[in-house]
Design a protein around this motif. Structure first.
Motif, PDB file in Angstrom:
ATOM      1  N   ASP A  68      11.469  14.842 130.806  1.00 22.66           N
ATOM      2  CA  ASP A  68      11.824  15.866 131.797  1.00 22.66           C
ATOM      3  C   ASP A  68      12.680  16.959 131.177  1.00 22.66           C
ATOM      4  OD1 ASP A  68      10.682  14.581 134.264  1.00 22.66           O
ATOM      5  OD2 ASP A  68      12.071  13.013 133.656  1.00 22.66           O
ATOM      6  N   LEU A  69      13.552  16.556 130.254  1.00 23.09           N
ATOM      7  CA  LEU A  69      14.439  17.527 129.611  1.00 23.09           C
ATOM      8  C   LEU A  69      13.679  18.432 128.642  1.00 23.09           C
ATOM      9  CD1 LEU A  69      17.368  18.521 129.032  1.00 23.09           C
ATOM     10  CD2 LEU A  69      17.450  16.805 127.220  1.00 23.09           C
ATOM     11  N   LEU A  70      12.877  17.827 127.784  1.00 20.98           N
ATOM     12  CA  LEU A  70      12.232  18.588 126.715  1.00 20.98           C
ATOM     13  C   LEU A  70      10.990  19.343 127.160  1.00 20.98           C
ATOM     14  CD1 LEU A  70      12.435  16.044 123.729  1.00 20.98           C
ATOM     15  CD2 LEU A  70      13.970  17.953 124.244  1.00 20.98           C
ATOM     16  N   ILE A  71      10.235  18.785 128.096  1.00 19.73           N
ATOM     17  CA  ILE A  71       8.951  19.377 128.484  1.00 19.73           C
ATOM     18  C   ILE A  71       9.035  20.094 129.828  1.00 19.73           C
ATOM     19  CG2 ILE A  71       6.491  18.955 128.865  1.00 19.73           C
ATOM     20  CD1 ILE A  71       7.521  18.407 125.979  1.00 19.73           C
ATOM     21  N   GLU A  72       9.621  19.425 130.817  1.00 20.92           N
ATOM     22  CA  GLU A  72       9.709  20.029 132.152  1.00 20.92           C
ATOM     23  C   GLU A  72      10.893  20.981 132.290  1.00 20.92           C
ATOM     24  OE1 GLU A  72       7.372  19.668 134.263  1.00 20.92           O
ATOM     25  OE2 GLU A  72       6.277  18.043 133.262  1.00 20.92           O
ATOM     26  N   GLU A  73      11.772  20.971 131.293  1.00 25.14           N
ATOM     27  CA  GLU A  73      12.956  21.832 131.272  1.00 25.14           C
ATOM     28  C   GLU A  73      13.886  21.580 132.461  1.00 25.14           C
ATOM     29  OE1 GLU A  73      11.644  25.868 130.704  1.00 25.14           O
ATOM     30  OE2 GLU A  73      11.114  25.493 128.614  1.00 25.14           O
ATOM     31  N   THR A  74      13.951  20.315 132.873  1.00 25.98           N
ATOM     32  CA  THR A  74      14.917  19.912 133.891  1.00 25.98           C
ATOM     33  C   THR A  74      16.317  20.082 133.307  1.00 25.98           C
ATOM     34  OG1 THR A  74      13.346  18.275 134.724  1.00 25.98           O
ATOM     35  CG2 THR A  74      15.658  17.998 135.372  1.00 25.98           C
ATOM     36  N   PRO A  75      17.271  20.639 134.075  1.00 31.23           N
ATOM     37  CA  PRO A  75      18.633  20.796 133.548  1.00 31.23           C
ATOM     38  C   PRO A  75      19.185  19.470 133.038  1.00 31.23           C
ATOM     39  CG  PRO A  75      18.409  21.989 135.607  1.00 31.23           C
ATOM     40  CD  PRO A  75      17.133  21.199 135.431  1.00 31.23           C
ATOM     41  N   ILE A  76      19.886  19.513 131.919  1.00 26.88           N
ATOM     42  CA  ILE A  76      20.331  18.281 131.270  1.00 26.88           C
ATOM     43  C   ILE A  76      21.257  17.455 132.163  1.00 26.88           C
ATOM     44  CG2 ILE A  76      22.299  19.378 130.070  1.00 26.88           C
ATOM     45  CD1 ILE A  76      21.580  17.475 127.681  1.00 26.88           C
ATOM     46  N   GLU A  77      22.030  18.132 133.005  1.00 27.70           N
ATOM     47  CA  GLU A  77      22.928  17.400 133.905  1.00 27.70           C
ATOM     48  C   GLU A  77      22.143  16.482 134.844  1.00 27.70           C
ATOM     49  OE1 GLU A  77      22.831  20.660 133.550  1.00 27.70           O
ATOM     50  OE2 GLU A  77      24.783  21.314 132.754  1.00 27.70           O
ATOM     51  N   GLU A  78      20.894  16.844 135.147  1.00 24.82           N
ATOM     52  CA  GLU A  78      20.085  16.075 136.091  1.00 24.82           C
ATOM     53  C   GLU A  78      19.354  14.901 135.446  1.00 24.82           C
ATOM     54  OE1 GLU A  78      17.521  18.575 138.446  1.00 24.82           O
ATOM     55  OE2 GLU A  78      19.076  20.123 138.679  1.00 24.82           O
ATOM     56  N   VAL A  79      19.326  14.846 134.119  1.00 23.20           N
ATOM     57  CA  VAL A  79      18.626  13.741 133.458  1.00 23.20           C
ATOM     58  C   VAL A  79      19.597  12.730 132.853  1.00 23.20           C
ATOM     59  CG1 VAL A  79      16.602  15.157 132.970  1.00 23.20           C
ATOM     60  CG2 VAL A  79      18.377  14.912 131.233  1.00 23.20           C
ATOM     61  N   ILE A  80      20.890  12.999 132.940  1.00 23.59           N
ATOM     62  CA  ILE A  80      21.881  12.054 132.411  1.00 23.59           C
ATOM     63  C   ILE A  80      22.161  10.960 133.436  1.00 23.59           C
ATOM     64  CG2 ILE A  80      24.277  11.777 131.670  1.00 23.59           C
ATOM     65  CD1 ILE A  80      24.167  14.566 130.480  1.00 23.59           C
ATOM     66  N   ASN A  81      21.936   9.725 133.027  1.00 23.42           N
ATOM     67  CA  ASN A  81      22.199   8.567 133.880  1.00 23.42           C
ATOM     68  C   ASN A  81      23.612   8.062 133.572  1.00 23.42           C
ATOM     69  OD1 ASN A  81      22.275   5.887 134.993  1.00 23.42           O
ATOM     70  ND2 ASN A  81      20.034   5.897 135.040  1.00 23.42           N
ATOM     71  N   LYS A  82      24.471   8.083 134.570  1.00 22.36           N
ATOM     72  CA  LYS A  82      25.871   7.705 134.355  1.00 22.36           C
ATOM     73  C   LYS A  82      26.158   6.251 134.713  1.00 22.36           C
ATOM     74  CE  LYS A  82      27.484  12.450 134.926  1.00 22.36           C
ATOM     75  NZ  LYS A  82      28.388  13.378 135.623  1.00 22.36           N
ATOM     76  N   GLU A  83      25.123   5.527 135.161  1.00 27.56           N
ATOM     77  CA  GLU A  83      25.303   4.125 135.549  1.00 27.56           C
ATOM     78  C   GLU A  83      24.568   3.231 134.558  1.00 27.56           C
ATOM     79  OE1 GLU A  83      27.262   3.240 138.060  1.00 27.56           O
ATOM     80  OE2 GLU A  83      27.692   5.334 138.523  1.00 27.56           O
TER      81      GLU A  83
END
Length: 261
Positions: free
Chosen positions: A62-77
């Motif tokens: 999602d980060l590299l191809i879909e260009e989803t903002p990095i904050e939205e792909v970070i799993n904090k749990e």
């Protein structure tokens, strides 16, 4: 700014993902802010962090191809008290699609620039092959940590990896250096292991960590419980070794900072 360290070895089965997960957990245990990035389509670092790669989880794709903002792909749990960018089978498609994109070699580096000041360490678990995902990792990294077994074929693979690093540093990241070489699955009773270990120290000097990671059943069992070894069996020799490695890395970092100052 976070220090970005890629864990890479073109030879599989050397304890790369085990090191990524357990080193991230050990650094987090020292109260450092840590992000682990799983770049391997197998998603083993993701599962070993207690995150279901088969579930509804945002991934490095999602980060590299879909260009989803990095904050939205970070799993904090995660089970290791660090943050994670997950991977699953979708990441295989990213290898192909990256070839069609502009600035394909530096997409990860550009994404990390936005959050690099939020962490002390960012570890990248690379796939065991040289592809565009690995190139992205090396373009983004400050340095490379090389886990390897002390056996003949691993020594051959290390030579190939060093050539690759030299080539890539010229093309995408002139500042790229070797962080260190980590001896994994080490059995001091094995004569060949001791011989290869001595060759490593002679050739690479203080780049070889003093800490060695022993063969340890608990390290092998922990991923099936979705946790780093220190949360599965803190008293195990494997868990203690990775805590020792984190301490050695921090001391090296402080020594380097003092020398620069």
């Amino acid at each position: 700014m976070a220090k970005v360290i890629a864990l890479a070895n073109q030879k599989g089965g050397v304890g790369k993902t085990t090191t990524a997960v357990n080193l991230a957990a050990s650094m987090a245990a020292t109260k450092r802010k840590v992000l682990l990035i799983d770049l391997d389509p197998q998603g083993n670092a993701t599962m070993g962090s207690g995150v279901d790669k088969y579930g509804d989880v945002a991934t490095i794709y999602d980060l590299l191809i879909e260009e989803t903002p990095i904050e939205e792909v970070i799993n904090k749990e995660t089970s290791g008290e660090y943050h994670l960018i997950a991977a699953n089978g979708d990441v295989t498609a990213a290898e192909v699609k990256l070839m069609e994109l502009f600035a394909r070699e530096v997409r990860l580096r550009n994404a990390l620039e936005k959050i690099q000041d939020q962490y002390d360490f960012i570890f990248i678990d690379c796939p065991p092959s040289l592809n565009m995902l690995t190139v992205n990792a090396m373009a983004a990294a400050d340095s490379i940590l090389v886990p390897m077994q002390c056996e003949y074929y691993a020594l051959e693979g290390l030579t190939a990896l060093m050539d690759t690093i030299t080539q890539l540093s010229k093309l995408v990241n002139p500042a790229l250096t070797i962080e260190g070489i980590l001896r994994t699955m080490y059995d001091p009773r094995n004569r060949l292991a001791n011989d290869v270990s001595e060759q490593l120290k002679q050739h690479f000097g203080d780049k070889v960590y003093r800490t060695v990671i022993p063969r340890n059943v608990r390290l092998a069992e922990a991923p099936s419980f979705g946790a780093p070894a220190m949360y599965y069996d803190r008293a195990s020799s494997g868990a203690k070794a990775y805590l020792a490695l984190a301490g050695e890395m921090l001391r090296r970092k402080e020594k380097t900072s003092s020398a620069v100052a």
